[in-house]
Design an enzyme around this catalytic site. Structure first.
Site, PDB file in Angstrom:
ATOM      1  N   ASP A 134       0.836  -1.205   0.000  1.00 45.34           N
ATOM      2  CA  ASP A 134       0.000   0.000   0.000  1.00 45.34           C
ATOM      3  C   ASP A 134       0.879   1.268   0.000  1.00 45.34           C
ATOM      4  O   ASP A 134       1.964   1.260   0.563  1.00 45.34           O
ATOM      5  CB  ASP A 134      -0.833  -0.040   1.290  1.00 45.34           C
ATOM      6  CG  ASP A 134      -2.067   0.822   1.202  1.00 45.34           C
ATOM      7  OD1 ASP A 134      -2.177   1.593   0.250  1.00 45.34           O
ATOM      8  OD2 ASP A 134      -2.928   0.695   2.097  1.00 45.34           O
ATOM      9  N   TRP A 140      -3.698  -8.981  -3.731  1.00 41.75           N
ATOM     10  CA  TRP A 140      -5.077  -8.439  -3.768  1.00 41.75           C
ATOM     11  C   TRP A 140      -5.593  -8.378  -2.341  1.00 41.75           C
ATOM     12  O   TRP A 140      -5.828  -9.413  -1.724  1.00 41.75           O
ATOM     13  CB  TRP A 140      -5.958  -9.334  -4.640  1.00 41.75           C
ATOM     14  CG  TRP A 140      -7.404  -8.921  -4.731  1.00 41.75           C
ATOM     15  CD1 TRP A 140      -8.196  -8.438  -3.736  1.00 41.75           C
ATOM     16  CD2 TRP A 140      -8.241  -8.979  -5.894  1.00 41.75           C
ATOM     17  NE1 TRP A 140      -9.458  -8.179  -4.189  1.00 41.75           N
ATOM     18  CE2 TRP A 140      -9.521  -8.508  -5.519  1.00 41.75           C
ATOM     19  CE3 TRP A 140      -8.041  -9.389  -7.206  1.00 41.75           C
ATOM     20  CZ2 TRP A 140     -10.587  -8.446  -6.416  1.00 41.75           C
ATOM     21  CZ3 TRP A 140      -9.109  -9.332  -8.097  1.00 41.75           C
ATOM     22  CH2 TRP A 140     -10.368  -8.855  -7.698  1.00 41.75           C
ATOM     23  N   ASP A 141      -5.791  -7.164  -1.873  1.00 40.20           N
ATOM     24  CA  ASP A 141      -6.228  -6.949  -0.492  1.00 40.20           C
ATOM     25  C   ASP A 141      -7.688  -6.488  -0.479  1.00 40.20           C
ATOM     26  O   ASP A 141      -8.240  -6.069  -1.508  1.00 40.20           O
ATOM     27  CB  ASP A 141      -5.323  -5.864   0.118  1.00 40.20           C
ATOM     28  CG  ASP A 141      -5.314  -5.850   1.635  1.00 40.20           C
ATOM     29  OD1 ASP A 141      -6.097  -6.597   2.250  1.00 40.20           O
ATOM     30  OD2 ASP A 141      -4.528  -5.062   2.208  1.00 40.20           O
ATOM     31  N   MET A 142      -8.326  -6.563   0.664  1.00 42.79           N
ATOM     32  CA  MET A 142      -9.693  -6.051   0.854  1.00 42.79           C
ATOM     33  C   MET A 142      -9.832  -5.746   2.337  1.00 42.79           C
ATOM     34  O   MET A 142      -9.677  -6.632   3.165  1.00 42.79           O
ATOM     35  CB  MET A 142     -10.693  -7.125   0.440  1.00 42.79           C
ATOM     36  CG  MET A 142     -12.128  -6.663   0.432  1.00 42.79           C
ATOM     37  SD  MET A 142     -13.116  -7.638   1.561  1.00 42.79           S
ATOM     38  CE  MET A 142     -14.714  -7.496   0.820  1.00 42.79           C
ATOM     39  N   ASN A 143     -10.056  -4.468   2.650  1.00 42.63           N
ATOM     40  CA  ASN A 143      -9.959  -4.061   4.054  1.00 42.63           C
ATOM     41  C   ASN A 143     -11.240  -3.593   4.703  1.00 42.63           C
ATOM     42  O   ASN A 143     -11.201  -3.022   5.787  1.00 42.63           O
ATOM     43  CB  ASN A 143      -8.890  -2.972   4.188  1.00 42.63           C
ATOM     44  CG  ASN A 143      -7.500  -3.562   4.133  1.00 42.63           C
ATOM     45  OD1 ASN A 143      -7.106  -4.304   5.020  1.00 42.63           O
ATOM     46  ND2 ASN A 143      -6.779  -3.277   3.069  1.00 42.63           N
ATOM     47  N   CYS A 169      -5.611 -11.618   0.111  1.00 46.05           N
ATOM     48  CA  CYS A 169      -5.484 -11.004   1.430  1.00 46.05           C
ATOM     49  C   CYS A 169      -6.766 -10.228   1.696  1.00 46.05           C
ATOM     50  O   CYS A 169      -7.366  -9.677   0.764  1.00 46.05           O
ATOM     51  CB  CYS A 169      -4.275 -10.063   1.406  1.00 46.05           C
ATOM     52  SG  CYS A 169      -4.066  -9.048   2.877  1.00 46.05           S
ATOM     53  N   ASP A 222      -2.454 -10.271   9.688  1.00 49.88           N
ATOM     54  CA  ASP A 222      -1.548  -9.120   9.779  1.00 49.88           C
ATOM     55  C   ASP A 222      -0.624  -9.241  10.977  1.00 49.88           C
ATOM     56  O   ASP A 222       0.294  -8.444  11.132  1.00 49.88           O
ATOM     57  CB  ASP A 222      -2.360  -7.823   9.921  1.00 49.88           C
ATOM     58  CG  ASP A 222      -2.868  -7.350   8.577  1.00 49.88           C
ATOM     59  OD1 ASP A 222      -2.407  -7.874   7.546  1.00 49.88           O
ATOM     60  OD2 ASP A 222      -3.730  -6.460   8.558  1.00 49.88           O
TER      61      ASP A 222
HETATM   62  C1  DGJ Z   1      -3.906  -5.086   5.204  1.00 46.14           C
HETATM   63  C2  DGJ Z   1      -2.956  -6.187   4.818  1.00 46.14           C
HETATM   64  O1  DGJ Z   1      -3.282  -7.360   5.490  1.00 46.14           O
HETATM   65  C3  DGJ Z   1      -1.536  -5.735   5.099  1.00 46.14           C
HETATM   66  O2  DGJ Z   1      -0.637  -6.774   4.814  1.00 46.14           O
HETATM   67  C4  DGJ Z   1      -1.242  -4.524   4.281  1.00 46.14           C
HETATM   68  O3  DGJ Z   1      -1.274  -4.866   2.915  1.00 46.14           O
HETATM   69  C5  DGJ Z   1      -2.249  -3.428   4.577  1.00 46.14           C
HETATM   70  N1  DGJ Z   1      -3.598  -3.896   4.455  1.00 46.14           N
HETATM   71  C6  DGJ Z   1      -2.030  -2.246   3.660  1.00 46.14           C
HETATM   72  O4  DGJ Z   1      -3.011  -1.303   3.789  1.00 46.14           O
END
Ligand code: DGJ
Length: 703
Positions: free
Chosen positions: A339, A449-452, A498, A520
């Site tokens: 990121d 590929w993340d998703m938060n 991810c 994380d």
């Molecule tokens: C959440 C991911 O799990 C982390 O490894 C990292 O990529 C952050 N997002 C970045 O915003």
């Protein structure tokens, strides 16, 4: 549908996997299907343990039956798998058996019809070659004239006979604490795990293991749901000595509407069995996931460096290059910028959606930067969060309608961001276009590929009655479509899945990614517990893991560099520490560990893995046996339990190995010590932990 009866009309249909049999027969004079046997080959011969006297008091026979899948109506009291509301509000279905198609031993379809509604329900069974996994799912077809509201539409139900209550093992936690292994004995009542987060979530994995509490080292049955959206798994302890497990999607709108002429397939439920308890069951799942990887299993998973923990949002070319040069010197093979690389991304508040490299971060240009990374000998990888959008982004200004929202309602920010409605075709095209542009325009061989954030205010104004949208399934379909596109169009790109750590790990994702990020939390002892739980359900070749500087989030006790390397090497090794601050000694030690891992990664990723001990014991490890058994690698850790061993009275901790040939001799390649297989099985591998020596990667070669 062709009607093919079993040769013996009274006998069951048999589905055979490598070592197991699953036997299904009709029950209730053909009104439903029920389980007759599930176990090792031959277990079907003899009276079914699920047979009952057929006398039921105050409930219906269907309520007591080990039903494979049964509608509310037929089974009014003890839990149905399918609940359908008609326009007038009536809820029951009453089935008639309308045909079977049996591909002997391999696959089965059983069809039931509810004549008044015209709903046809087909139970599907398919064995997976080379594994002990049976896939089950359900097809629904509305051949009637009125819309049907499917309020519960599970994939399948399975019944396990138990004598001492059911011992349930499940994986639960929260963000940064995923995959904690939990157990409970269910003697009466219901156990339920679920997610309505539009993803499996961090709280529970869509995975459950069932054993007889009276024989907790005995056979283990497992289910895992292949679905990236809302889900639930329930287990009901039944009065007559059985537990019935049901699993499936949870519709966001409360029901999925099946219009006249419409069809729908539920997600697949993978059902696994092992006579060797949870340990054996984990190997069944590992083998299944190796199969899910297909040809891509044989792609070497490169040792990566990811700069997230070192630089956070402060991505800046010179510092990244400095890290890359050091990483390359350690033997790392791939450099991933996480990121913070794109315009407007100075913190959590901005940038998502505007996927252009930030010129301030890369003053000589992004390609120049990538070229310099590659010149160090490293491949290059990039982080994206395709479903996410920042309110301050240009994308949001141009397409506010692409975001989930409910007219007249506030939009909740989670991690300062909103979520794109990936179920929309135009949003999918945007995401595909963005990824194509990045992957064809730049020399990128790895994508994380993340998703938060989960969806909130999940609506799509103007798209018709909210209750008829099935937004959860649409999002899942969009997500899988883009992942499939990546495989087709960019097969050379390795993909890491991810979701704020391990928030979206299930078989649909695992079949379309090469590795996943389980959490994380990279702190040593915390990570040990996370990986221990993870490996119950998932294979080592999927488990991305980094060596970092992080102290424990939940357990601040420090651990050696060796501990952290052996821990990350238990899956797919990466480094996430700020290498600029490492001493020459630390770098030299790291170089040794990276080389050692490269020697053993084939065994770790392709071998049979066994979990040894638990993080609650003084010693804990994972044993990996190369196919054929000539080489065994043991990753072992001192958990820090202060039980005296080995300092007082001076004896080593022992980890008992399993599955070795007792008559063979095994040599430790580092020390030259020879052990008989019998010794390693009986006494175990000695590990002389001290305060400074808290981990080992042992290689044993069969003589
Ligand atoms: C959440 C991911 O799990 C982390 O490894 C990292 O990529 C952050 N997002 C970045 O915003």
């Amino acid at each position: 549908m062709t009607t093919v009866r079993p040769q013996d009309p009274a006998g069951p249909w048999l589905l055979r996997t490598e070592h197991t049999v699953y036997a299904v027969r009709l029950g209730g004079e053909g009104r439903w299907a029920e389980l007759a046997a599930w176990g090792p080959h031959g277990a079907e011969t003899g009276p079914s343990p699920l047979d009952r006297s057929r006398r039921t008091h105050f409930i219906t026979p269907a309520d007591a039956a080990p039903a494979e899948y049964i509608p509310y109506g037929l089974r009014p009291f003890t839990g149905a798998d399918l609940t359908v509301r008609r326009p007038g509000g009536e809820r029951g279905l009453w089935w008639a058996f309308t045909g079977a198609h049996y591909d002997e031993g391999i696959a089965l379809r059983l069809e039931f019809t509810d004549r008044p509604t015209g709903l046809r329900t087909t139970l599907r069974y398919a064995t997976v070659p080379g594994t002990d996994v049976l896939l089950r799912w359900t097809e629904l077809h509305n051949a009637g004239t009125e819309p049907l509201h499917l309020e519960r539409l599970d994939s399948a139900g399975v019944t396990v006979p138990v004598q001492g209550g059911a011992r349930l093992t499940y994986l639960a936690g929260q963000w940064s604490q995923e995959f904690g292994r939990h157990q409970l004995d269910l003697t009466r009542g219901r156990f339920e795990m679920a997610s309505t987060q539009g993803a499996p979530g961090h709280a529970y994995a869509p995975w459950l293991a069932v054993q007889d509490a009276a024989d907790a080292d005995g056979p283990a049955y497992g289910v895992a749901l292949e679905w990236s959206g809302n889900w639930h798994i329930t287990a009901d302890a039944e009065p007559g000595g059985a537990v019935r497990v049901r699993a499936g999607r949870v519709p966001h709108e409360g029901a999925v509407v099946l219009q006249p002429g419409g069809s729908l397939d539920t997600p697949r439920l993978a059902c696994a069995f092992s006579p060797e308890g949870l340990d054996g069951l984990s190997r069944v799942w590992h083998r299944y996931e190796r199969r899910l990887a297909g040809e891509r299993l044989h792609r070497t998973r490169k040792v990566l460096y990811n700069s997230w923990e070192a630089t956070g949002f402060g991505v800046e070319a010179d510092a990244q290059l400095e890290l890359a040069v050091i990483a390359a010197g350690l033997g790392v093979e791939l450099f991933v910028v996480d990121d913070g690389w794109f315009t407007g991304r100075h913190d959590e508040k901005g940038g998502l959606g505007d996927w252009r490299p930030d010129p301030a971060a890369f003053p000589a240009g992004f390609d120049d930067f990538i070229g310099k990374i590659r010149a160090t000998g490293l491949e290059f990888g990039l982080w994206v969060e395709p479903e996410a959008i920042s309110p301050a982004s240009r994308l949001y200004a141009e397409h506010p309608d692409w975001v989930y929202r409910i007219e007249g309602r506030p939009a909740t920010l989670v991690r300062e961001q909103l979520l794109l409605d990936l179920g929309r075709n135009d949003v999918q095209e945007f995401v595909i276009g963005t990824l194509d542009r990045l992957l064809t325009g730049h020399d990128i061989s790895y994508l994380k590929w993340d998703m938060n954030r989960p969806p909130t205010e999940r609506g799509r104004p103007g798209a018709g009655p909210a209750g008829e949208l099935d937004l959860d399934a649409a999002h899942v379909a969009g997500y899988l479509r883009v992942l499939d596109h990546l495989r087709d169009r960019h097969p050379q790109v390795t993909v890491e899945g991810c979701a704020g750590g391990g928030g979206r790990i299930e078989h649909a994702t695992l079949a379309r990614t090469d590795v996943v990020w389980s959490s994380d939390n990279t702190a040593p002892l915390d990570r040990l517990a996370i990986q221990y739980g993870y490996l119950h359900a998932h294979a080592p070749h999927t488990m991305s893991s980094w060596v970092t500087d992080a102290p424990g989030v939940f357990d601040p006790r420090p651990r050696s560099l060796a501990f952290r390397f052996v821990l990350a090497a238990a899956g797919v090794l990466g480094i996430g520490a700020d290498l600029r601050h490492w001493t020459a000694e630390q770098r030299a030690e790291a170089t040794g560990w990276v080389a050692r891992y490269k020697q053993e990664r084939d065994v770790i990723h392709h071998g049979e893995a066994r979990l040894l001990g638990t993080p609650a014991d003084a010693g804990c490890g994972v044993q990996y046996d190369a196919p054929g058994g000539d080489r065994t690698v043991v990753a072992a850790w001192s958990t820090g339990r202060l039980d005296g061993a080995p300092l007082v009275p001076g004896r080593a901790v022992r980890l008992r190995l399993r599955g070795l040939d007792p008559g063979a001799r095994y040599r430790d390649t580092a020390t030259g010590t020879e052990y008989s297989g019998a010794h390693l099985l009986h006494y175990g591998l000695p590990l002389a932990w001290t305060a400074d020596h808290d981990a080992e990667l042992v290689t044993l070669v069969r003589q």
